[in-house]
Design a protein around this motif. Sequence first.
Motif, short mmCIF file in Angstrom:
data_model
loop_
_atom_site.label_atom_id
_atom_site.label_comp_id
_atom_site.label_asym_id
_atom_site.label_seq_id
_atom_site.Cartn_x
_atom_site.Cartn_y
_atom_site.Cartn_z
N TYR A 72 -14.68 2.96 5.59
CA TYR A 72 -14.30 1.98 5.00
C TYR A 72 -15.14 1.67 3.57
N VAL A 103 0.87 -1.18 0.06
CA VAL A 103 0.02 0.00 0.12
C VAL A 103 0.92 1.29 0.10
N SER A 148 -13.07 -8.19 2.99
CA SER A 148 -13.34 -7.57 4.16
C SER A 148 -14.03 -8.72 5.42
N GLY A 149 -13.97 -9.81 4.92
CA GLY A 149 -14.59 -10.85 5.80
C GLY A 149 -13.55 -11.44 6.56
N GLY A 150 -13.91 -12.44 7.32
CA GLY A 150 -13.24 -13.11 8.39
C GLY A 150 -11.95 -12.45 9.21
N ALA A 151 -11.02 -13.17 9.27
CA ALA A 151 -9.71 -12.61 9.96
C ALA A 151 -8.99 -12.02 8.81
N ALA A 152 -9.25 -11.51 7.84
CA ALA A 152 -8.65 -10.94 6.81
C ALA A 152 -7.62 -9.86 7.21
N GLU A 153 -6.42 -9.88 6.71
CA GLU A 153 -5.26 -9.00 7.36
C GLU A 153 -5.51 -7.65 6.53
N GLN A 154 -5.53 -6.74 7.37
CA GLN A 154 -5.51 -5.25 6.74
C GLN A 154 -4.09 -5.06 6.63
N TYR A 189 -9.57 0.89 3.68
CA TYR A 189 -9.83 1.65 5.18
C TYR A 189 -8.98 2.79 5.29
N PHE A 235 -1.20 -2.21 5.82
CA PHE A 235 -1.02 -0.51 6.04
C PHE A 235 0.03 0.02 5.10
#
Lengths: 118, 115
Positions: free
Chosen positions: B48, B4, B98-104, B33, B106
């Motif tokens: 978001y 990103v 965007s679902g589950g424990a998806a890592e964001q 986000y 940065f």
Amino acid sequence: AQTVTQSQPEMSVQEAETVTLSCTYDTSESDYYLFWYKQPPSRQMILVIRQEAYKQQNATENRFSVNFQKAAKSFSLKISDSQLGDAAMYFCAYRSAINAGNNRKLIWGLGTSLAVNP
Amino acid sequence: GAGVSQTPSNKVTEKGKYVELRCDPISGHTALYWYRQSLGQGPEFLIYFQGTGAADDSGLPNDRFFAVRPEGSVSTLKIQRTERGDSAVYLCASSFTSGGAAEQFFGPGTRLTVL
């Protein structure tokens, strides 16, 4: 509303020793996700480890492990064999597992600044 | 692949001016986000996006703040009539889903200073 509390603004550890960072949270939900992120001086948040609340087994990633106590709403991070490169701000974060657009955000604690002494 | 990216890295402006902060997410990531991190604080959620639409803008502090993502990739955070209290690091994150424990994932953030 959910909240995340990190009660240790600063911690220090000797190189090669073990340190535990504390995190507690408050929620009325039964299913959620918990994360530990590391933020070095470069400002870029890096995911360290994550835990799904429905899993009883504590997550482990190499030298990093968590102690997840769901009933106590506690999610501590243990760093073993600390290295100089571990020095950073560490943030605990919560995310709801409810499948709705307004539940995708991360809710963060204030962070713990970890110093690693040579 | 590239992570990103956020531009500019630093932005200094005068009170009352208009600023735009840009975020380039990881290619293929549908969720984006924006967070704001004040000095000594944890990040606070702003908005978001899922694709082109703002799925949750509940964190925008007031109507001076606005964000767009017209083609579902790059996003711009726009702040009108800046105030000194807007000074902070603005973080952008993206995730494949965007679902589950998806890592964001940065970006490095944009440090905004309002004089």
